[in-house]
Each structure stands twice: as structure tokens, then as C-alpha cells.
Design an enzyme around this catalytic site. Structure first.
Site, PDB file in Angstrom:
ATOM      1  N   ARG A 262       0.842  -1.198   0.000  1.00 28.68           N
ATOM      2  CA  ARG A 262       0.000   0.000   0.000  1.00 28.68           C
ATOM      3  C   ARG A 262       0.878   1.249   0.000  1.00 28.68           C
ATOM      4  O   ARG A 262       1.696   1.434   0.890  1.00 28.68           O
ATOM      5  CB  ARG A 262      -0.907   0.012   1.238  1.00 28.68           C
ATOM      6  CG  ARG A 262      -1.851  -1.181   1.300  1.00 28.68           C
ATOM      7  CD  ARG A 262      -2.768  -1.121   2.501  1.00 28.68           C
ATOM      8  NE  ARG A 262      -3.577  -2.328   2.602  1.00 28.68           N
ATOM      9  CZ  ARG A 262      -4.477  -2.552   3.554  1.00 28.68           C
ATOM     10  NH1 ARG A 262      -4.690  -1.641   4.495  1.00 28.68           N
ATOM     11  NH2 ARG A 262      -5.171  -3.677   3.568  1.00 28.68           N
ATOM     12  N   ARG A 277       2.893   2.175  10.579  1.00 34.40           N
ATOM     13  CA  ARG A 277       2.401   2.428   9.222  1.00 34.40           C
ATOM     14  C   ARG A 277       3.488   2.045   8.239  1.00 34.40           C
ATOM     15  O   ARG A 277       4.500   2.738   8.132  1.00 34.40           O
ATOM     16  CB  ARG A 277       1.991   3.896   9.047  1.00 34.40           C
ATOM     17  CG  ARG A 277       1.261   4.167   7.729  1.00 34.40           C
ATOM     18  CD  ARG A 277       0.735   5.582   7.677  1.00 34.40           C
ATOM     19  NE  ARG A 277      -0.263   5.823   8.694  1.00 34.40           N
ATOM     20  CZ  ARG A 277      -1.560   5.523   8.580  1.00 34.40           C
ATOM     21  NH1 ARG A 277      -2.007   4.971   7.471  1.00 34.40           N
ATOM     22  NH2 ARG A 277      -2.396   5.793   9.555  1.00 34.40           N
ATOM     23  N   GLU A 349      -5.352  -0.497  15.432  1.00 38.05           N
ATOM     24  CA  GLU A 349      -6.194  -1.361  14.604  1.00 38.05           C
ATOM     25  C   GLU A 349      -5.331  -2.431  13.945  1.00 38.05           C
ATOM     26  O   GLU A 349      -4.357  -2.123  13.257  1.00 38.05           O
ATOM     27  CB  GLU A 349      -6.895  -0.537  13.527  1.00 38.05           C
ATOM     28  CG  GLU A 349      -7.723  -1.374  12.563  1.00 38.05           C
ATOM     29  CD  GLU A 349      -7.768  -0.777  11.168  1.00 38.05           C
ATOM     30  OE1 GLU A 349      -7.797  -1.569  10.207  1.00 38.05           O
ATOM     31  OE2 GLU A 349      -7.747   0.460  11.034  1.00 38.05           O
ATOM     32  N   ARG A 391       1.045  -4.355  13.400  1.00 35.00           N
ATOM     33  CA  ARG A 391       0.589  -3.810  14.677  1.00 35.00           C
ATOM     34  C   ARG A 391       0.372  -4.904  15.716  1.00 35.00           C
ATOM     35  O   ARG A 391       0.481  -4.651  16.918  1.00 35.00           O
ATOM     36  CB  ARG A 391      -0.676  -2.984  14.465  1.00 35.00           C
ATOM     37  CG  ARG A 391      -0.405  -1.728  13.643  1.00 35.00           C
ATOM     38  CD  ARG A 391      -1.654  -0.953  13.324  1.00 35.00           C
ATOM     39  NE  ARG A 391      -1.340   0.212  12.506  1.00 35.00           N
ATOM     40  CZ  ARG A 391      -2.253   1.022  11.988  1.00 35.00           C
ATOM     41  NH1 ARG A 391      -3.540   0.793  12.211  1.00 35.00           N
ATOM     42  NH2 ARG A 391      -1.895   2.060  11.261  1.00 35.00           N
TER      43      ARG A 391
END
Length: 433
Positions: A262, A277, A349, A391
Site C-alpha cells: 500500500r 504504518r 487497529e 501492529r
């Protein structure tokens, strides 16, 4: 894809549902769609009229030919003009239909009524598990560096920021997590394991809603116009593309491990430390297909399957119902699973569990025949991360770290990693370079 018949028959219902997303651009888009649909229907009506006239003219010409054996020049010219008008309107109709279909791809799914109104600040915690540790301790990037299991600097050297390198026990930990999750979901939850391609065609990305709206956020290859998958949801959902499946085989569940890619073009500068991230990461994905009536219950089953991963990893987590203004483009309802990271001091998340109703099925043309002889109907699609690694690893390192710098591993992982804790490497001998 939005149901244009529903927009035509219940425009206020569609507008009201989409207004809950809080996106003014959607209203303008609906206005354009309705105008295009009105134009399309007018063209269809005019074409039907002209084709009826052509049919009547053909009958009249047949009778005339029996009498005169030839059509007068003025009649032939009239028939030529009628054919040209029909051809012109058919071309115009094709253009309008193509524009209508393309514009419809930008319309998001309708949020379900049970979603709370508002933006991210209105998300609701529906349940929680475990006792979150008090905020504090070393952040996971510090723990990982001391353990020598993740090399962020060399990853950046190879590909830029957001591409960490897992080293030694770190690589084994990542592999162990994947194998643990695949075994859990296949052996205990009944999913069929899939190993899909990691690149897909443009229409496959379009089928699940990543394209055309989010093309800036994905990696594309040139000149073959293939896309690196942002999630296994994309190829696995499209496994049944353009198929009519036997309703008796539903629900179906598939699980896949893939790397995910991504660009996240709009996320620069947000949560960039450590694993919070990244642009490439590993994830185990759960995808389910079912009939519309079973969709709500299937969503709860799917979410519980993802939760079980976090329970066995002994990570405190909470389940958050997203508000209508925060739910994703293709989703009708989403639960986020958030793990607690005490050193970062926030909930992270690590999974989104979503039902897409028939939105993706319409785009990918996935239908089922409830019973032999029944008319096909669109299936409902659902998916959840089961779960994403970055995460989860961050929370694992921060939650289970010990004062001596080691990280204890939960019993569920021990057989896969081959040890019950991650320990710092031995200090180099005195005088070593």
C-alpha cells in the site's frame, strides 16, 4: 456497486443513507447519475419507437415490392435516413451507458441503519477483552532493536521508509504468526486455504472497490497494467467472479496469507514510527460468501474468528463499531479490532471486519442460485483481517516485554517459534570491534 434500480425507485432512501457518510461529493455524483439515467431511458424509449417504425416500414416495403418489384428512390432515402438515425442513437446510448457505469463505480456503499451517525469521534466500543497494561515501557521499535529482530535502517536502505526487514528470530516470529493463524482458521474455523497471485488485473481491483477511486494508493506495474495487491481480499473475493454458485454450498469461507502493498499516498507523516504504518506487510485474510439473509449472522461469526487470534496471543483488545462517516468506501458495516500497545499508549487497529452486502458482488458479478431452477441473486461478501502482522507484533512486543529486555511468548506461539521467549543477543566480548 450501487443498485441503479434502487436509486431510480427510492432516490430519497439512497440519498439519505449516503448523506450519513458526510461526503458532499457523493450528492453531486448522485445528481449526475440520475441525469445520466434519465437520458439513457429517453434514448431507449426513442430507439424503441424508431425500431418499431422500421419494422412497420419493412412490412410496407415488402408489400410494395410485390406490386412494383422496386422501391421508389424517395422511399429508399427515407429508409436510409431512418437507419442512420437508429445507428446514431445506438452509438449515443452506448456512450451514455459507459459513462453511467463508470460514474457509478465512484459511489460508495450504503451504510447499514445500525451504524451510529457521525465521524470517527462517534465510533462505539461494543466489547473488550483482557486487561490493558498501564501505559509505559519501551516502544516496540526500541524492543525490536535491542532484540535484533527488526532492522528498520536497512529496510529503508533497500526500499525506503515503510519497508522493515525482519531478522533472525524476527523473521521466524513473523512466519510463526502466519502459520499459527492459518492453522487456527483452517483446522478450527473451517476455512479453505488459498494461495492467490500477489498481482491482479485492473478489473479485479475494480471488483472489490479499490479502483478507480483509490488508484493513487496502490502499486502498479508497467507496461502490463497489473497491481500489487493491497490485501488478499482482492484476489480471494474475485475467485468467484462472473460465476453463479450453488446456494446449497453457501456460506463459504476462504483464508489466505499474502504480503500486502500500500502506497497510502494521503497518509504521509502519520504514525510513521516502527511498525505503525508500513507499505509492505504480511496479513492473513478471511473472506466469506453467503446469502443476503445470512449476512448479519455471518458478520458476527467472522468477527469472532478474528478475535480468537488476539485471545490466543493474550493481547487485550476492543471491538469498535465504526460510525457511518468513518466506514470504508465499499463497506456497509465495519468492526475494527484494536489491540492495546502500552508503550505507544494507544489502541492499534490490527483487523477490520466488514460486510459489503451485495456491493462487491455487483461489481464482480458474483451470484448464487438458491435452489435448482430459482432465479440467480447476488451473494453477500464479507472479510476480516485474521490478522495483520505489523501492529499485532508491535502490541506483542510491548505487552509481553520483561524488565530484562526479553519478550515472553504466549503458549499458542511457542510450538511455532520453538522458544517461549525472545531474548537479546549476547553482548560482544570485551575488546571486540
Amino acid at each position: 456497486m450501487i443498485d441503479l434500480k434502487l436509486l431510480r425507485s427510492a432516490p430519497d432512501q439512497v440519498r439519505g443513507a449516503l448523506a450519513r457518510r458526510g461526503d458532499a461529493g457523493v450528492t453531486r455524483l448522485l445528481n449526475e447519475l440520475e441525469a445520466l439515467d434519465v437520458r439513457r431511458r429517453a434514448l431507449v424509449a426513442r430507439l424503441d419507437q424508431l425500431k418499431a417504425e422500421r419494422n412497420e416500414a419493412a412490412k410496407a416495403d415488402a408489400r410494395l415490392l410485390k406490386e412494383t418489384r422496386a422501391l421508389p428512390p424517395e422511399v429508399r432515402e427515407q429508409r436510409r435516413e431512418l437507419g442512420a438515425r437508429i445507428s446514431g442513437l445506438e452509438a449515443e446510448l452506448r456512450g451514455v451507458e459507459a459513462e453511467l457505469e463508470q460514474q457509478a463505480l465512484f459511489v460508495p456503499n450504503l451504510p447499514l441503519p445500525e451504524l451510529p451517525d457521525g465521524d470517527v469521534s462517534c465510533n462505539q466500543v461494543v466489547r473488550a477483552w483482557g486487561e490493558p497494561a498501564a501505559a509505559g515501557g519501551r516502544p516496540h521499535w526500541d524492543v525490536a532493536e535491542r532484540l535484533g529482530i527488526i532492522d528498520f535502517a536497512r529496510g529503508a536502505k533497500l526500499a525506503g521508509s515503510g519497508f522493515p526487514v525482519f531478522v533472525g528470530l524476527g523473521a521466524r516470529l513473523a512466519r510463526a504468526l502466519v502459520n499459527f493463524m492459518l492453522d487456527l482458521h483452517t483446522r478450527e474455523h473451517g476455512y479453505v486455504e488459498i494461495e492467490p497471485p500477489f498481482v491482479v488485473r485492473r478489473e479485479i481491483m475494480q471488483g472489490t472497490g479499490q479502483l478507480p477511486k483509490f488508484e493513487a494508493d496502490v502499486y502498479r506495474t508497467d507496461p502490463d497494467d497489473l497491481f500489487l495487491i493491497p490485501t488478499a481480499e482482492v484476489p480471494v473475493t474475485n475467485l468467484l467472479r462472473d460465476e453463479i454458485v450453488d446456494g446449497a454450498t453457501l456460506p463459504r469461507g476462504y483464508v489466505a496469507y499474502t504480503p500486502c502493498f500500500r502506497r497510502e499516498a494521503g497518509a504521509a507523516g502519520k504514525d510513521t514510527r516502527g511498525l505503525l504504518r508500513v507499505h509492505q506487510f504480511d496479513k492473513v485474510e478471511l473472506v466469506r460468501f453467503c446469502r443476503a439473509a445470512d449476512s448479519p449472522a455471518e458478520h458476527e461469526v467472522l468477527t469472532r474468528h478474528a478475535e480468537e487470534v488476539l485471545r490466543r496471543l493474550e493481547l487485550p483488545y476492543r471491538v469498535v463499531l465504526l460510525a457511518a462517516g468513518d466506514v470504508g468506501f465499499a463497506s456497509a458495516k465495519t468492526y475494527d479490532l484494536e489491540v492495546w500497545a502500552p508503550a505507544v499508549g494507544s489502541w492499534l487497529e490490527c483487523s477490520s471486519s466488514s460486510t459489503f452486502t451485495d456491493f462487491q458482488a455487483r461489481r464482480a458479478n458474483i451470484r448464487c442460485r438458491p435452489r435448482p431452477g430459482d432465479r440467480p441473486e447476488f451473494v453477500h461478501t464479507l472479510n476480516a483481517s485474521g490478522v495483520a502482522l505489523p501492529r499485532t507484533i508491535a502490541a506483542l512486543l510491548e505487552t509481553h516485554q520483561r524488565p530484562d529486555g526479553a519478550v515472553a511468548l504466549p503458549p499458542a506461539l511457542v510450538p511455532y517459534v520453538g522458544t517461549d521467549c525472545l531474548v537479546p543477543p549476547p553482548a560482544p566480548p570485551a575488546g571486540a570491534a
